[in-house]
Design a protein around this motif. Sequence first.
Motif, PDB file in Angstrom:
ATOM      1  N   THR A  76       0.831  -1.204   0.000  1.00 51.87           N
ATOM      2  CA  THR A  76       0.000   0.000   0.000  1.00 51.87           C
ATOM      3  C   THR A  76       0.864   1.253   0.000  1.00 51.87           C
ATOM      4  OG1 THR A  76      -1.651  -1.191   1.330  1.00 51.87           O
ATOM      5  CG2 THR A  76      -1.876   1.205   1.165  1.00 51.87           C
ATOM      6  N   PRO A  77       0.853   2.036  -1.086  1.00 50.29           N
ATOM      7  CA  PRO A  77       1.549   3.327  -1.068  1.00 50.29           C
ATOM      8  C   PRO A  77       0.763   4.324  -0.210  1.00 50.29           C
ATOM      9  CG  PRO A  77       1.122   2.550  -3.326  1.00 50.29           C
ATOM     10  CD  PRO A  77       0.277   1.746  -2.401  1.00 50.29           C
ATOM     11  N   GLU A  78       1.476   5.115   0.600  1.00 51.70           N
ATOM     12  CA  GLU A  78       0.828   6.085   1.483  1.00 51.70           C
ATOM     13  C   GLU A  78       1.538   7.434   1.416  1.00 51.70           C
ATOM     14  OE1 GLU A  78      -0.840   3.112   5.028  1.00 51.70           O
ATOM     15  OE2 GLU A  78       0.858   4.449   5.425  1.00 51.70           O
ATOM     16  N   ASP A  79       0.782   8.489   1.741  1.00 51.63           N
ATOM     17  CA  ASP A  79       1.323   9.850   1.824  1.00 51.63           C
ATOM     18  C   ASP A  79       2.082  10.258   0.564  1.00 51.63           C
ATOM     19  OD1 ASP A  79       0.243  10.164   4.333  1.00 51.63           O
ATOM     20  OD2 ASP A  79       2.091   9.646   5.393  1.00 51.63           O
ATOM     21  N   VAL A  80       1.547   9.877  -0.585  1.00 46.98           N
ATOM     22  CA  VAL A  80       2.265  10.155  -1.836  1.00 46.98           C
ATOM     23  C   VAL A  80       2.219  11.635  -2.196  1.00 46.98           C
ATOM     24  CG1 VAL A  80       1.877   7.817  -2.687  1.00 46.98           C
ATOM     25  CG2 VAL A  80       0.262   9.638  -3.291  1.00 46.98           C
ATOM     26  N   ASP A  81       1.319  12.396  -1.598  1.00 48.84           N
ATOM     27  CA  ASP A  81       1.257  13.827  -1.873  1.00 48.84           C
ATOM     28  C   ASP A  81       2.237  14.636  -1.023  1.00 48.84           C
ATOM     29  OD1 ASP A  81      -0.829  13.656  -3.808  1.00 48.84           O
ATOM     30  OD2 ASP A  81      -2.260  13.343  -2.182  1.00 48.84           O
ATOM     31  N   SER A  82       2.948  13.967  -0.131  1.00 51.91           N
ATOM     32  CA  SER A  82       3.939  14.638   0.711  1.00 51.91           C
ATOM     33  C   SER A  82       5.338  14.392   0.164  1.00 51.91           C
ATOM     34  CB  SER A  82       3.854  14.098   2.141  1.00 51.91           C
ATOM     35  OG  SER A  82       4.405  12.797   2.222  1.00 51.91           O
ATOM     36  N   ASP A  83       6.334  14.996   0.796  1.00 47.55           N
ATOM     37  CA  ASP A  83       7.723  14.765   0.413  1.00 47.55           C
ATOM     38  C   ASP A  83       8.308  13.530   1.080  1.00 47.55           C
ATOM     39  OD1 ASP A  83       7.711  17.000  -1.180  1.00 47.55           O
ATOM     40  OD2 ASP A  83       8.541  18.322   0.368  1.00 47.55           O
ATOM     41  N   SER A  84       7.501  12.843   1.893  1.00 46.86           N
ATOM     42  CA  SER A  84       7.977  11.651   2.608  1.00 46.86           C
ATOM     43  C   SER A  84       6.962  10.510   2.479  1.00 46.86           C
ATOM     44  CB  SER A  84       8.213  11.975   4.086  1.00 46.86           C
ATOM     45  OG  SER A  84       9.142  13.030   4.239  1.00 46.86           O
ATOM     46  N   PRO A  85       6.802   9.977   1.269  1.00 47.18           N
ATOM     47  CA  PRO A  85       5.867   8.870   1.097  1.00 47.18           C
ATOM     48  C   PRO A  85       6.404   7.596   1.735  1.00 47.18           C
ATOM     49  CG  PRO A  85       7.095   9.201  -0.918  1.00 47.18           C
ATOM     50  CD  PRO A  85       7.489  10.316   0.009  1.00 47.18           C
ATOM     51  N   ARG A  86       5.555   6.619   1.863  1.00 44.80           N
ATOM     52  CA  ARG A  86       5.968   5.318   2.416  1.00 44.80           C
ATOM     53  C   ARG A  86       5.179   4.210   1.744  1.00 44.80           C
ATOM     54  NH1 ARG A  86       2.798   7.616   6.352  1.00 44.80           N
ATOM     55  NH2 ARG A  86       4.639   8.489   7.364  1.00 44.80           N
ATOM     56  N   ILE A  87       5.705   3.004   1.865  1.00 46.76           N
ATOM     57  CA  ILE A  87       5.010   1.820   1.358  1.00 46.76           C
ATOM     58  C   ILE A  87       4.841   0.845   2.520  1.00 46.76           C
ATOM     59  CG2 ILE A  87       4.998  -0.057  -0.329  1.00 46.76           C
ATOM     60  CD1 ILE A  87       7.074   1.556  -1.950  1.00 46.76           C
ATOM     61  N   ARG A  88       3.598   0.524   2.836  1.00 46.80           N
ATOM     62  CA  ARG A  88       3.338  -0.519   3.837  1.00 46.80           C
ATOM     63  C   ARG A  88       3.185  -1.849   3.114  1.00 46.80           C
ATOM     64  NH1 ARG A  88       2.414   1.377   8.891  1.00 46.80           N
ATOM     65  NH2 ARG A  88       1.848   3.596   9.053  1.00 46.80           N
ATOM     66  N   PHE A  89       3.743  -2.896   3.689  1.00 49.04           N
ATOM     67  CA  PHE A  89       3.618  -4.224   3.090  1.00 49.04           C
ATOM     68  C   PHE A  89       3.890  -5.286   4.149  1.00 49.04           C
ATOM     69  CE2 PHE A  89       8.086  -3.167   2.819  1.00 49.04           C
ATOM     70  CZ  PHE A  89       8.770  -4.357   2.993  1.00 49.04           C
TER      71      PHE A  89
END
Length: 390
Positions: free
Chosen positions: A127-140
């Motif tokens: 799950t990609p998260e916070d993609v609109d920020s400068d610090s996105p993350r991927i939960r898996f």
Amino acid sequence: MRTQVGIIGAGPAGLLLSRLLTLQGVDNVVLENRSREYVEARIRAGILEQHTVDTLTDAGLGDRLHREGLEHHGIYLQYPGTRHKLDFPELCGRTVWVYGQTEVTKDLIKAQLDGGPPLLFEVSDVTPEDVDSDSPRIRFTDAEGNPQVLECDVIAGTDGFHGPSRAVVQQGSPGRTWERTYPYAWLGVLADAAPATDELIYAWHPEGFGLYSMRSPTVSRLYLQVDPSEKIEDWSDDRIWDNLAKRFALDGWELTTGTITEKSVLPMRSFVSAPMRRGRLFLAGDAAHIVPPTGAKGLNLAVADVTLLASALVRLLTEGRTDLVDSYSDRALARVWRCTHFSWSMTSMLHRSGDDFDAELQLSQLRRVCSSEPAARELAENYTGLPLDV
């Protein structure tokens, strides 16, 4: 976990992007929901444009390609009574190579696991998260069932049509999708039969299109146009060979037969999704577009995407400049639409559908390409590969 670029999907697009970034000193991690064995066994495209071959070679991945791949200098266009060769070097100064996507993937995985950046197979719940920020993350969830979070500066969605990335992009913008489903499919076979032709044959026939391709000097890859509702179990080997012989029939030429080792029915469609970016999440390859295989563009479009994307991300992450990432979607889509049009035009010219009026229009176009140097050059330039920026 922390990296600069989190890459979702270990197909050729994701793996090549990882390779190109690594060569430029950009850290990355690749996540794949399938096993290595599954990824390396997927049968896909086999025609590489000149640009794709050059890109793989420059990335240090060309040794086996140049050793085992088959360089082709043209194709044959065929309709009843006529088989005409288009000479690519003469028409546009380029060639193409036959080298299966399966082999490209194996080469990329081997390079990745031989001291390259992390490549994690059999992950789930990506799950990609916070993609609109400068610090996105991927939960898996990793292969052992442990929840993980990959913090990154950028996410690349190279996870195909069914992956999670495209949905995230579409949810965050007034995006659009376009789709065309064709009223026919391909029955494809892999056969232990030495190719009976030096170049690929694209054959128009009253009973349907046929494509004669190859994977090696001893293995042929052949296709028949069929109805999408056809069941593969209804096609015996003898029935397949009889239909192939009929569609490729030409005086003085004979089809080589052999043991069929794989067969399947492949649907035909075009799909484009725009934009190819949301914030710090970028799409490439089948996550953003699909083309029918007639024009041999699927894998090559993915390579073009990630070549553009790699340059843009390197500039963003090493220089802080946003010009290339800001223009990435528009630049990539310009080429995508050009290749989508070429794939549509090849498909429409060669596949039987409609009535006899439509058939005469197709034959007229085939005769035009076979007799006009400008028309033949246009096909050759598109087939062998357009510039990255069109």
